[in-house]
Design an enzyme around this catalytic site. Structure first.
Site, short mmCIF file in Angstrom:
data_model
loop_
_atom_site.label_atom_id
_atom_site.label_comp_id
_atom_site.label_asym_id
_atom_site.label_seq_id
_atom_site.Cartn_x
_atom_site.Cartn_y
_atom_site.Cartn_z
N GLU A 126 -0.21 5.72 -14.19
CA GLU A 126 -0.12 6.47 -12.92
C GLU A 126 1.34 6.88 -12.65
O GLU A 126 1.61 8.02 -12.27
CB GLU A 126 -0.64 5.60 -11.76
CG GLU A 126 -0.53 6.33 -10.42
CD GLU A 126 -0.81 5.43 -9.23
OE1 GLU A 126 -1.75 4.63 -9.26
OE2 GLU A 126 -0.06 5.55 -8.25
N THR A 163 0.28 3.75 -6.11
CA THR A 163 -0.77 3.54 -5.09
C THR A 163 -1.22 2.08 -4.94
O THR A 163 -1.78 1.71 -3.92
CB THR A 163 -2.01 4.38 -5.43
OG1 THR A 163 -2.45 4.04 -6.74
CG2 THR A 163 -1.75 5.85 -5.32
S1 SF4 Z 1 -8.54 4.97 -4.40
FE1 SF4 Z 1 -6.56 4.05 -4.87
S2 SF4 Z 1 -6.92 2.53 -6.48
FE2 SF4 Z 1 -8.71 3.88 -6.37
S3 SF4 Z 1 -8.28 5.41 -7.93
FE3 SF4 Z 1 -7.58 6.23 -5.97
S4 SF4 Z 1 -5.44 5.68 -5.87
FE4 SF4 Z 1 -6.34 4.45 -7.51
#
Ligand code: SF4
Length: 293
Positions: A126, A163
């Site tokens: 990511e 994230t």
């Molecule tokens: S909701 Fe959050 S953890 Fe799930 S794929 Fe999207 S960024 Fe990644």
């Protein structure tokens, strides 16, 4: 022995949407996923069983045997997508919208004249996607990395986060960066995604009630490791497992209350198997305790 499930856990919408797309019958035996779709061994295995091919990353472009390729929920740099288009592939983009929000945020900070900084793990797919289109950037993960900021000579920093980072850790780091004598201005946008935040909050609450936590998720899943870390910080015994057959009966002896949580890429059926097995172990351990007394 009481067994409780965290109020938020398991597969997030970003991961679920990506899995649904990859499993779609139209792709059977004709799709290659570039990079791990999700950090979960069971999901990767069922994709393979459905005829989906996997390559670790864009570096393996020469090994791709299908015409259709998919970008994972973790996202990818525009230049990665461009390389795939130019090589003649049909590209399906399963990037999570919340990851794409981080891409846009960091670009807008750069446009405002800030030097881009990401709080996260520099080798994570990511993060590679977030910084992949930038001319220059820094990725920091702890205070030791402040030296990189000093050496770069940049005094106006635009900071975002991977994230799946832990909110407390990120906020503490940003506070310290604001106080550095060699930094003049910090624009910080918290880009931890809501599902990750919800799972961290839920594990915090549950950890206050239990004396053992079972955390389910891939060993290479960043957000699953953070859930274990929350328990470690609270001094709660926690075990990170990928599947029910890794549970050990000894962990449950003399425990009053067991919590279960799972990372954002852990499928519901894996959680259910672990839950069922824990209930069996709990019954067994209680039976032995009452026989001994
Ligand atoms: S909701 Fe959050 S953890 Fe799930 S794929 Fe999207 S960024 Fe990644």
């Amino acid at each position: 022995m009481k067994v409780s499930l965290a109020s938020a856990m398991g597969t997030c919408f970003g991961v679920q949407d990506a899995i649904n797309l990859a499993m779609s019958p139209e792709f059977s035996n004709e799709l290659t996923i570039v990079g791990q779709l999700v950090h979960n061994p069971q999901v990767s295995e069922s994709l393979k069983q459905n005829g989906v091919s996997l390559v670790p990353g864009i570096e393996d472009i020469d090994k791709i045997q299908t015409k259709k390729v998919m970008i994972t929920a973790h996202g990818a740099a525009e230049k990665t997508k461009k390389r795939l288009y130019e090589a003649g592939f049909t590209v399906y983009d399963a990037s999570c919208p919340l990851v794409m929000r981080v891409h846009q945020t960091i670009k807008s900070l750069v446009a405002k004249g800030y030097f881009p900084v990401v709080i996260g793990q520099k080798d994570h797919v990511e993060v590679k996607g977030i910084v992949g289109d930038l001319d220059d950037h820094l990725v920091i993960n702890n205070e030791t990395d402040f030296q990189k900021i000093k050496s770069s000579g940049n005094r106006r920093l635009g900071i975002v986060t991977q994230t799946t980072q832990q909110r407390d850790k990120v906020e503490a780091l940003v506070e310290k960066i604001r106080g550095l004598e060699y930094v003049d201005d910090v624009a910080f946008v918290n880009t931890i995604c809501q599902p990750t935040h919800d799972r961290q909050l839920a594990v915090h609450e549950l950890a206050d009630q239990v004396d053992l936590m079972i955390v389910i998720g891939g060993y290479n899943s960043s957000n699953t490791k953070k859930l274990v870390h929350v328990c470690d910080e609270k001094g709660i015994e926690a075990h990170h497992i990928e599947s029910f057959d890794q549970l050990h009966k000894e962990w449950f002896i003399n425990k009053q209350h067991v919590g279960i949580t799972a990372g954002t890429s852990t499928p519901e059926n894996v959680i259910n198997e672990v839950h069922t097995k824990i209930l069996e172990i709990a019954k067994d351990v209680e039976g032995q305790t009452s026989l001994a007394s």
